[in-house]
Write a protein that holds these residues in place. Sequence first.
Motif, PDB file in Angstrom:
ATOM      1  N   TYR A   6       6.003  20.396 -11.572  1.00 12.85           N
ATOM      2  CA  TYR A   6       7.014  20.254 -10.541  1.00 12.85           C
ATOM      3  C   TYR A   6       7.630  21.581 -10.107  1.00 12.85           C
ATOM      4  N   ASP A   7       7.880  22.478 -11.036  1.00 11.68           N
ATOM      5  CA  ASP A   7       8.437  23.786 -10.660  1.00 11.68           C
ATOM      6  C   ASP A   7       7.462  24.547  -9.773  1.00 11.68           C
ATOM      7  N   LEU A   8       6.191  24.535 -10.164  1.00 11.96           N
ATOM      8  CA  LEU A   8       5.170  25.221  -9.377  1.00 11.96           C
ATOM      9  C   LEU A   8       5.040  24.591  -7.997  1.00 11.96           C
ATOM     10  N   ALA A   9       5.062  23.267  -7.944  1.00 13.39           N
ATOM     11  CA  ALA A   9       4.966  22.570  -6.661  1.00 13.39           C
ATOM     12  C   ALA A   9       6.123  22.960  -5.753  1.00 13.39           C
ATOM     13  N   TYR A  10       7.322  23.014  -6.299  1.00 14.04           N
ATOM     14  CA  TYR A  10       8.497  23.389  -5.501  1.00 14.04           C
ATOM     15  C   TYR A  10       8.332  24.789  -4.929  1.00 14.04           C
TER      16      TYR A  10
ATOM     17  N   ALA B  94      14.632  15.956   3.525  1.00  9.72           N
ATOM     18  CA  ALA B  94      13.335  16.585   3.774  1.00  9.72           C
ATOM     19  C   ALA B  94      12.462  15.708   4.669  1.00  9.72           C
ATOM     20  N   TYR B  95      12.413  14.409   4.386  1.00 11.18           N
ATOM     21  CA  TYR B  95      11.633  13.497   5.223  1.00 11.18           C
ATOM     22  C   TYR B  95      12.153  13.503   6.659  1.00 11.18           C
ATOM     23  N   THR B  96      13.452  13.417   6.797  1.00  5.90           N
ATOM     24  CA  THR B  96      14.060  13.356   8.128  1.00  5.90           C
ATOM     25  C   THR B  96      13.751  14.612   8.927  1.00  5.90           C
ATOM     26  N   HIS B  97      13.829  15.771   8.261  1.00  4.99           N
ATOM     27  CA  HIS B  97      13.531  17.011   8.983  1.00  4.99           C
ATOM     28  C   HIS B  97      12.056  17.077   9.368  1.00  4.99           C
ATOM     29  N   ALA B  98      11.175  16.622   8.489  1.00  5.66           N
ATOM     30  CA  ALA B  98       9.744  16.601   8.808  1.00  5.66           C
ATOM     31  C   ALA B  98       9.481  15.772  10.058  1.00  5.66           C
TER      32      ALA B  98
ATOM     33  N   VAL C  10       8.473  14.375  -1.002  1.00  6.63           N
ATOM     34  CA  VAL C  10       7.732  13.659  -2.047  1.00  6.63           C
ATOM     35  C   VAL C  10       8.097  14.201  -3.427  1.00  6.63           C
ATOM     36  N   LEU C  11       8.173  15.507  -3.539  1.00 11.70           N
ATOM     37  CA  LEU C  11       8.555  16.135  -4.813  1.00 11.70           C
ATOM     38  C   LEU C  11       9.952  15.693  -5.238  1.00 11.70           C
ATOM     39  N   PHE C  12      10.909  15.745  -4.305  1.00 10.25           N
ATOM     40  CA  PHE C  12      12.275  15.337  -4.630  1.00 10.25           C
ATOM     41  C   PHE C  12      12.316  13.865  -5.035  1.00 10.25           C
ATOM     42  N   ARG C  13      11.524  13.038  -4.337  1.00 11.67           N
ATOM     43  CA  ARG C  13      11.489  11.610  -4.655  1.00 11.67           C
ATOM     44  C   ARG C  13      10.957  11.397  -6.072  1.00 11.67           C
TER      45      ARG C  13
ATOM     46  N   GLN D  18       0.814  -1.194   0.000  1.00 13.32           N
ATOM     47  CA  GLN D  18       0.000   0.000   0.000  1.00 13.32           C
ATOM     48  C   GLN D  18       0.855   1.255   0.000  1.00 13.32           C
ATOM     49  N   PHE D  19       2.090   1.159   0.438  1.00 17.99           N
ATOM     50  CA  PHE D  19       2.938   2.338   0.510  1.00 17.99           C
ATOM     51  C   PHE D  19       3.744   2.546  -0.760  1.00 17.99           C
ATOM     52  N   LYS D  20       3.492   1.735  -1.787  1.00 16.62           N
ATOM     53  CA  LYS D  20       4.162   1.964  -3.052  1.00 16.62           C
ATOM     54  C   LYS D  20       3.667   3.262  -3.699  1.00 16.62           C
ATOM     55  N   PHE D  21       2.482   3.724  -3.256  1.00 15.18           N
ATOM     56  CA  PHE D  21       2.000   5.030  -3.677  1.00 15.18           C
ATOM     57  C   PHE D  21       2.527   6.055  -2.680  1.00 15.18           C
ATOM     58  N   LEU D  22       3.192   7.087  -3.187  1.00 18.58           N
ATOM     59  CA  LEU D  22       3.658   8.138  -2.304  1.00 18.58           C
ATOM     60  C   LEU D  22       2.456   8.837  -1.686  1.00 18.58           C
ATOM     61  N   ILE D  23       2.624   9.291  -0.468  1.00 15.50           N
ATOM     62  CA  ILE D  23       1.541   9.953   0.240  1.00 15.50           C
ATOM     63  C   ILE D  23       1.872  11.429   0.388  1.00 15.50           C
ATOM     64  N   ILE D  24       0.918  12.270   0.052  1.00 14.08           N
ATOM     65  CA  ILE D  24       1.081  13.714   0.148  1.00 14.08           C
ATOM     66  C   ILE D  24       0.209  14.236   1.275  1.00 14.08           C
ATOM     67  N   PHE D  25       0.755  15.112   2.084  1.00 10.25           N
ATOM     68  CA  PHE D  25      -0.058  15.840   3.041  1.00 10.25           C
ATOM     69  C   PHE D  25      -0.831  16.901   2.273  1.00 10.25           C
ATOM     70  N   VAL D  26      -2.141  16.838   2.283  1.00 13.85           N
ATOM     71  CA  VAL D  26      -2.952  17.879   1.663  1.00 13.85           C
ATOM     72  C   VAL D  26      -4.153  18.108   2.550  1.00 13.85           C
ATOM     73  N   GLY D  27      -4.555  19.346   2.695  1.00 17.68           N
ATOM     74  CA  GLY D  27      -5.655  19.652   3.581  1.00 17.68           C
ATOM     75  C   GLY D  27      -5.144  20.519   4.702  1.00 17.68           C
ATOM     76  N   LEU D  28      -5.532  20.236   5.919  1.00 19.26           N
ATOM     77  CA  LEU D  28      -5.200  21.105   7.025  1.00 19.26           C
ATOM     78  C   LEU D  28      -4.454  20.302   8.069  1.00 19.26           C
ATOM     79  N   PHE D  29      -3.209  20.679   8.294  1.00 21.31           N
ATOM     80  CA  PHE D  29      -2.390  19.841   9.144  1.00 21.31           C
ATOM     81  C   PHE D  29      -1.722  20.607  10.252  1.00 21.31           C
ATOM     82  N   THR D  30      -1.446  19.887  11.314  1.00 18.85           N
ATOM     83  CA  THR D  30      -0.798  20.464  12.474  1.00 18.85           C
ATOM     84  C   THR D  30       0.713  20.445  12.315  1.00 18.85           C
ATOM     85  N   LEU D  31       1.367  21.070  13.242  1.00 12.59           N
ATOM     86  CA  LEU D  31       2.813  21.043  13.328  1.00 12.59           C
ATOM     87  C   LEU D  31       3.158  20.934  14.794  1.00 12.59           C
ATOM     88  N   SER D  32       4.422  20.972  15.126  1.00 12.58           N
ATOM     89  CA  SER D  32       4.820  20.754  16.505  1.00 12.58           C
ATOM     90  C   SER D  32       4.643  21.986  17.380  1.00 12.58           C
ATOM     91  N   ALA D  33       4.609  23.170  16.783  1.00 16.83           N
ATOM     92  CA  ALA D  33       4.433  24.392  17.556  1.00 16.83           C
ATOM     93  C   ALA D  33       3.858  25.468  16.656  1.00 16.83           C
TER      94      ALA D  33
END
Length: 391
Positions: A218-222, A258-262, A244-247, A5-20
């Motif tokens: 891709y340019d716009l996404a970046y 990027a993943y590690t920092h997230a 995800v974009l870099f991948r 199931q994880f062969k599809f990359l997953i994108i965060f889209v919508g409304l998400f929290t952060l640590s602070a």
Amino acid sequence: MQTNQFKFLIIFVGLFTLSACSSTPLVAPPVKLLQINSFESHTLESPEEIFTLSDSLKQQLKSHLKSKQSTQTLAHNILSFLLKNGDDSLSYQSGATLTASQTFKNLNANCLSLSILAYSLADYLGIKARFNKVHIPEYWALNNGFNLLTGHINLSIDTVIEPSNQSVFIYQGKKRLIIDFDPNSRQARFKTTPISKNTITAMFYNNKGAIALVNKQYDLAYNYFSHAVKADPNFSAGWGNLGVLFRQLNYLTEAEKAYTHAILLNQNNNTAQGNLAVLYQLTGRSELGTDILKKLHIKRQNNPYYHVSLGNTEFEQSNFALALAHYKKAYSLAPSLHESHFGQASVYFKWGNTQKAIYHLEQAGKKADFLHDKKRYESKLNVLNSLTAKL
């Protein structure tokens, strides 16, 4: 355990929290990821533009509201104004992320856009409002090979009014009025936490970037993802989406950073962990990747939306028996979900069992909250009934 199931990359889209909610980074961000010259620069909406009301909108608002009103009355009239000038259901489309002025022209936007508009209207009237992240379960939607993980926010205003519309739920919190554009979240009364205007700005850019990525712009996404993490350096989802974009572009070293920092920003960013696991598997570190995926799979077992997502992925790969098993599991965990019925209907239709397909479409229609979902199921049901009548 199914791991494909994880062969599809997953994108965060919508409304998400952060640590602070602070703009001060929790850890030093990998700024070099935001300075890659190979991406073409684009002019994006400015933070001010996201929240600005057009002059014509302000004029309409003035004509709608009477002077010297109480804060309570003004707050009530904000919703009345939205309902008067749009359709009277305010059922939003999950993929449409618009500025405040754009949302006013088309009220069928997502909850982020509608909340931005409501916030801007309140701010214009001098009413104190704040955004809240709603802690709903992980929820995915498959779009062009990407699993889009969605979330939800609402808006709180310092006043009290009574519920007045079935599509926009208004209820009194502790000394606050909560305006929520999603009936699903009101039913469960999920926990909420305040989030800043900077975070909302980051979410806006993040959503736009996710759609650009799905469309292979891709340019716009970046540009959008970079603006998201610049607006709020602690926005874990934005860093994860950069990964995800870099991948996608085979920038594997940058993707891992990027993943590690997230994950450093938010240890509960399951999406970044899952995507990092896939990256490990692609780069000869299968054991590390498999270990992460196993832990995530166990963690998500009681989430019915997870099983709907697995079912959708299996369905896209024509593994209909596996898909049906996941949809049934989702139903067993949460019988009120319309998505599990729609999934089962889709499988039975593929198998030529129109009787069961019709039954589950009927159930999906009964359990759907939003009018656009009900209409979608009704349309499919009419087609099926028409086919059956011809047999």
